[in-house]
Design an enzyme around this catalytic site. Sequence first.
Site, short mmCIF file in Angstrom:
data_model
loop_
_atom_site.label_atom_id
_atom_site.label_comp_id
_atom_site.label_asym_id
_atom_site.label_seq_id
_atom_site.Cartn_x
_atom_site.Cartn_y
_atom_site.Cartn_z
N GLU A 171 2.84 38.67 55.84
CA GLU A 171 4.02 37.98 55.98
C GLU A 171 3.25 36.85 57.61
O GLU A 171 2.24 36.46 57.91
CB GLU A 171 4.76 38.91 56.66
CG GLU A 171 5.66 39.59 55.69
CD GLU A 171 6.85 40.16 56.40
OE1 GLU A 171 6.79 40.24 57.74
OE2 GLU A 171 7.66 41.00 54.82
N HIS A 176 10.24 34.87 60.27
CA HIS A 176 9.46 34.91 59.78
C HIS A 176 9.42 35.29 58.02
O HIS A 176 9.80 34.32 57.45
CB HIS A 176 9.16 36.63 60.27
CG HIS A 176 9.93 37.20 59.33
ND1 HIS A 176 11.35 37.80 59.07
CD2 HIS A 176 9.92 38.66 58.16
CE1 HIS A 176 11.96 38.75 59.37
NE2 HIS A 176 11.10 38.87 58.07
N HIS A 213 9.25 36.25 53.33
CA HIS A 213 8.43 37.57 53.02
C HIS A 213 7.98 37.35 51.40
O HIS A 213 8.59 36.39 50.72
CB HIS A 213 9.89 38.17 52.11
CG HIS A 213 10.25 39.26 53.27
ND1 HIS A 213 11.75 39.32 52.97
CD2 HIS A 213 10.45 39.63 54.74
CE1 HIS A 213 12.04 39.92 53.93
NE2 HIS A 213 11.65 39.82 55.24
N ASP A 268 13.72 44.76 59.49
CA ASP A 268 13.59 43.64 60.76
C ASP A 268 15.31 43.59 60.48
O ASP A 268 15.60 43.68 61.90
CB ASP A 268 14.21 42.78 59.42
CG ASP A 268 12.93 41.52 58.47
OD1 ASP A 268 11.82 41.57 59.63
OD2 ASP A 268 13.19 41.56 57.50
ZN ZN Z 1 11.04 40.98 56.74
#
Ligand code: ZN
Length: 130
Positions: free
Chosen positions: A25, A79, A81, A92
């Site tokens: 990530e 961020h 995935h 999250d």
């Molecule tokens: Zn996430």
Amino acid sequence: MQKIILSQLDKKTLAEHAEKEKPNESCAILFGKDNLVSEVFLTKNTEESPINFTISNEQLIEGYNVAEEKKLEVTGIFHSHPNSEAYPSNTDKKFMHSNPVVWIIYSGINKNFKAYILESDIIEIPIEEK
Ligand SMILES: [Zn+2]
């Protein structure tokens, strides 16, 4: 209705950062005013994990300092995935409680950007392109 405005260039910067950090990530701090993102501060995922991310305290402090110098606010956290949809994971959701800004997630599968805020529940908000 809340929304977040992101330029095409910022999207490109974030997508490239996400692709470069694969299989892990990637993460970034978004600066701006109100709902308009004007600058992207790329950060390192200290966990180097494909399913989690952590921004170091040093980089967080650095980010907040840069924002202050430029008279900007931290408007969002980004961020990616790499292997799943752009939807907040349970982790999250937990961190959204402690960081109540706009969360933008990029999916490495379908290259989608999605934005979320936490109210009584997590709601998706539109991303407008500048
Ligand atoms: Zn996430």
